[in-house]
Enzyme design. Structure first.
Site, PDB file in Angstrom:
ATOM      1  N   SER A 677       1.891   0.051   8.335  1.00  6.15           N
ATOM      2  CA  SER A 677       0.665  -0.089   7.574  1.00  6.15           C
ATOM      3  C   SER A 677      -0.551   0.042   8.488  1.00  6.15           C
ATOM      4  O   SER A 677      -0.780   1.108   9.051  1.00  6.15           O
ATOM      5  CB  SER A 677       0.670  -1.423   6.812  1.00  6.15           C
ATOM      6  OG  SER A 677      -0.352  -1.466   5.850  1.00  6.15           O
ATOM      7  N   ASP A 750       4.887   4.315  -2.657  1.00  2.79           N
ATOM      8  CA  ASP A 750       4.012   3.288  -2.091  1.00  2.79           C
ATOM      9  C   ASP A 750       2.829   3.062  -3.028  1.00  2.79           C
ATOM     10  O   ASP A 750       2.059   3.976  -3.307  1.00  2.79           O
ATOM     11  CB  ASP A 750       3.513   3.735  -0.710  1.00  2.79           C
ATOM     12  CG  ASP A 750       2.792   2.638   0.054  1.00  2.79           C
ATOM     13  OD1 ASP A 750       2.366   1.647  -0.582  1.00  2.79           O
ATOM     14  OD2 ASP A 750       2.652   2.765   1.274  1.00  2.79           O
ATOM     15  N   HIS A 784       5.716   0.099  -0.418  1.00  2.60           N
ATOM     16  CA  HIS A 784       5.048  -0.082   0.871  1.00  2.60           C
ATOM     17  C   HIS A 784       6.009  -0.652   1.913  1.00  2.60           C
ATOM     18  O   HIS A 784       5.946  -0.297   3.086  1.00  2.60           O
ATOM     19  CB  HIS A 784       3.847  -1.010   0.698  1.00  2.60           C
ATOM     20  CG  HIS A 784       2.951  -1.052   1.896  1.00  2.60           C
ATOM     21  ND1 HIS A 784       2.332   0.069   2.402  1.00  2.60           N
ATOM     22  CD2 HIS A 784       2.567  -2.088   2.700  1.00  2.60           C
ATOM     23  CE1 HIS A 784       1.603  -0.263   3.453  1.00  2.60           C
ATOM     24  NE2 HIS A 784       1.731  -1.558   3.655  1.00  2.60           N
TER      25      HIS A 784
END
Length: 819
Positions: A677, A750, A784
């Site tokens: 991330s 995601d 994610h």
């Protein structure tokens, strides 16, 4: 290169890349899921450590064993992506994050008492999840997901026997919190409405274009996924998310509905019913139209209502408008954060902005707390004004006070007050930086009321019990303090020994305390402490004994400008003395307002080694050294901290490498950097602006900040207010400068704000089109984070192969050059 050229480079690259077509992705042969090395596969498939739950009456201990990963088949089940939600249509629920494999019950304080194995009936596609207790601890609840229903199961704590609630089909599309208890016998859940008919069918073709408009008002929006796109989407969302409030009797298993179905997003119990049925109410929130095509469901208009125990409307409390035409960090102007007292007074509390919801407006008091007493026919009265923005309100179990917390966003600071509910002036108790670790006073211990199960702060004898991690420069030593509400004095009740990690959990009568204790060689177990010593309440076994050969060390040092930094050095089990090996630095940037908090250490060398799910630490079993949780502090004014992001992450990386070289175990000629991330964003920027690393691994990141124009992470300015910052912090625009191999991994679904898969797709195309060395892995059905066993194993294989390809065999040393 001159400074002027550096400043102009993002603009030149932007113009270049917008003018040229992106190179098509280089086709690859279909690839089946790959398996990591046997050593890593064994770690991934090891059973998870058990979790424990203590009943509210402190008589029963539940031991819960959960499954570690989902399967691709489960992720591939039919789901809808609507209004920012993802749910399965058959069961009207989200996929359980950690299904329960085994459940056992026994007497809490007698470790030798026989355990009661709870039978979890199997059925096609069934998954049990979401364990919870009744307020008196005599019953427990579980949910069972089936292909075409979500069921509520009721268990008896004394026997362990379970039965389903009759004719109850749960609907948890919108409301996924624990059930609300009217009393120890009756619980409120949301269920599929009776006779709701069939889902709306899609039109044969579009009835017209989808239209959005903005009529001259400022409406900055973050980037969101899975939004509504058409009237048909709206109808589908309303059909599946509409639910009925249903009361279930846990003694009989029978149920009855309360009122008409609605889009309920919250239900809580107000009052404890001590004054009879008319002294207890329900506080509900439900969505209302118009829905939005630019915002997720939790920003839709909503109506807050007070209802009687039988579901009838008593009073409408607030109509919350659609959150649009507002700054990202603004709040609504009307009542918000409405909550009810858990005690017999049954009062309602909420917060109202005094600054018009605008955090930039200079004003003495920003928020105020309001109170409305039964019978709820008068106007609400102001209880307290706050100079900064409201954060939370926690009721004390004395029924007379609450803890009121505010946040000063300009300083990244928080303050907590003692608020007398009678309306007298509050008193400040403690305040600290939001990032504070060393001076963190702790979090108040809570308990559930035996009547309605509401959670309240323990405050016996006018004292709070504050538990905290006890961070120090040498690692964490959890503590429990008694905090006097009278004179604010602090008395240390317990602190973990220096050679163990012991977390205080639950105080008992007679000065006894239940803790969870672990060490580098002992898995976590519950411990009973009294005045004479301690005794084990559980005996969990080590699921991964092979990890005991791994060595780790907390390494502290300073950045060039004096900022304290640290990382955890993890050494593979077969590393020999005097040997240097290639290493992966795994990090995540964090913003700090000052140097003092930037260098504070978290974690402990006394924790039990266990790698949870997908972890870079699994690479230790393949022979690599890992520097995990490497601090990447970005220090500065919260408003402008990103102005020096590149310089600070570069300085951080240099300091980490220099310290790693000094240790004598890391071959700094063979270093990779990686992160997930925002850590992936950091990785790409380090490769674009430095030559410190041989390769990079970036998972689920964002690389083009023009696609997140209204802020990202801690950035508060929009693209047009800080254009140079957005462009300079977009490694996509610096693709020609990334000469080191970069592995890009992303879940194809995601839905995290700002990290859409297109970020990795375009980054791969930019690197491929400018001659870079890169590989892009798109994981089917993953979001994610990655949850399927197949996905996790494949990602571990990809990471290991990438490092082996570009850093070399970790067990084959490179010759050291002569001095």
């Amino acid at each position: 290169m001159t400074q002027t050229t550096i400043r102009r480079l993002p603009h030149l690259l932007l113009a270049l890349m917008l003018a040229m077509p992106l190179a098509p992705a280089q086709a690859q042969a279909p690839l089946a899921y790959q398996q990591p090395s046997p050593a890593v596969r064994e770690l991934l498939d090891a059973p998870a450590l058990p979790r424990w739950s203590i009943s509210p009456d402190r008589q029963t201990l539940a031991t819960i064993e959960r499954r570690r990963f989902a399967t691709i088949e489960e992720l591939a089940r039919p789901t809808l992506h609507l209004a920012g939600l993802r749910f399965e249509t058959g069961c009207a629920c989200a996929l359980p994050a950690a299904p329960i494999l085994k459940l056992r019950l026994r007497n809490l304080l007698n470790p030798d008492a026989p355990e009661r194995n709870v039978e979890l009936p199997a059925a096609p596609g069934s998954l049990f999840h979401d364990f919870s207790w009744s307020p008196d601890g005599q019953h427990f609840l579980l949910q069972r997901r089936l292909d075409q229903a979500s069921e509520l199961w009721i268990g008896d704590s004394a026997t362990g026997r379970m039965r389903p609630a009759a004719f109850v089909k749960l609907d948890t599309v919108l409301l996924q919190t624990e059930p609300a208890w009217l009393n120890a016998r009756e619980v409120i859940v949301t269920t599929v409405p009776d006779r709701r008919g069939t889902p709306p069918t899609a039109p044969r073709g579009p009835i017209g274009p989808a239209v959005q408009e903005s009529l001259g008002k400022v409406s900055p929006e973050r980037t969101f996924a899975d939004l509504l796109k058409s009237p048909h989407d709206e109808a589908l969302f309303e059909y599946h998310a509409r639910s009925t409030l249903t009361v279930v009797d846990v003694n009989t298993g029978l149920a009855h509905d309360l009122g008409a179905p609605a889009l309920f997003t919250s239900v809580s119990v107000v009052g404890d019913g001590s004054g009879g049925p008319n002294s207890q109410f329900l506080l509900t929130e439900r969505l209302a139209r118009p829905f939005s095509y630019a915002l997720p469901w939790d920003e839709f208009p909503r109506i807050v209502e007070l209802r009687s125990r039988d579901g009838k409307l008593v009073r409408e409390i607030a109509r919350v408008p659609l959150r649009q035409n507002m700054a990202v960090d603004a709040v609504i102007t009307g009542p918000r954060a409405v909550q009810g007292s858990p005690f017999g007074d049954a009062a309602l509390y909420w917060v109202e902005a005094l600054d018009g919801g605008n955090p930039a407006r200079p004003i003495a008091y920003r928020d105020r707390v309001m109170k409305l007493d039964p019978p709820y026919t008068s106007e609400a009265q102001e209880v307290q004004r706050m100079p900064h923005r409201f954060s939370k309100l926690l009721f004390l179990d004395d029924g007379q006070n609450a803890l009121l917390t505010e946040i000063d966003r300009s300083r990244a600071w928080t303050r907590t007050y003692l608020l007398p509910l009678a309306g007298t002036q509050s008193r400040p108790l403690f305040d600290h930086s939001l990032r504070e670790k060393y001076r963190f006073p702790g979090t108040p211990l809570m308990r559930n009321l035996p009547g309605n199960g509401r959670s309240v702060v323990i405050s016996g004898h006018g004292e709070l019990l504050l538990a905290g991690p006890g961070a120090t420069p040498r690692g964490e030593r959890p503590f429990l303090d008694r905090f006097s509400l009278k004179d604010l004095s602090v008395t240390r009740v317990f602190q973990s020994a220096e050679n163990q990690y012991e977390l205080p959990l639950l105080p008992l009568e007679g000065g006894r305390l239940i803790t969870q204790r672990e060490s580098p060689t002992e898995p976590p177990n519950l411990v009973l402490r009294d005045g004479t010593g301690s005794s084990l309440l559980t005996r969990a076994k080590d699921p991964t004994p092979q990890l005991r050969k791994i060595r780790r060390e907390l390494v502290s040092f300073k950045r060039g400008d004096g900022v304290d930094m640290s990382f955890w050095l993890w050494l593979p089990p077969d590393l020999k003395d005097g040997e240097r090996r290639p290493a992966l630095i795994w990090a995540y940037p964090v913003e700090f307002a000052d140097d003092a908090t930037a260098g504070q250490v978290s974690g402990s060398p006394n924790r039990f080694n266990v790698f949870v799910g997908l972890s870079p630490l699994n690479l230790l079993m393949d022979g690599f050294i890992v520097l995990s949780d490497a601090t990447m502090p970005i220090v500065g004014d919260p408003k402008t901290v990103n102005d020096s992001f590149i310089e600070q992450v570069t300085a951080n990386a240099r300091a980490i490498i220099e310290k790693a070289d000094d240790l004598g175990m890391v071959d700094t000629r063979r270093l990779a950097v990686g992160g997930h991330s925002y850590g992936a964003f950091m990785t790409a920027n380090l490769l674009a602006h430095t030559d410190l690393f041989k390769a990079g691994i970036a998972r689920s990141g964002a690389y083009n900040r023009t696609l997140t124009p209204f802020g990202f992470q801690a950035e508060r300015r929009n693209l047009w207010e800080a254009r140079d910052v957005y462009l300079r912090l977009s490694p996509f625009l610096y693709a020609p400068q990334i000469k080191e191999p970069l592995l890009l991994i992303h879940g194809e679904q995601d839905n995290n704000s700002g990290t859409w898969p297109v970020q990795s797709e375009r980054m791969f195309q930019a690197l491929a089109g400018t001659g870079g060395t890169t590989r892009y892995i798109s994981l089917p059905y993953e979001g994610h984070g990655y949850t399927a066993r197949e996905s996790v194993g494949h990602v571990q294989w990809e990471m290991s192969q990438w490092l082996r390809t570009y850093l070399g065999d970790p067990r084959v040393p490179l010759p050291r050059p002569a001095d």
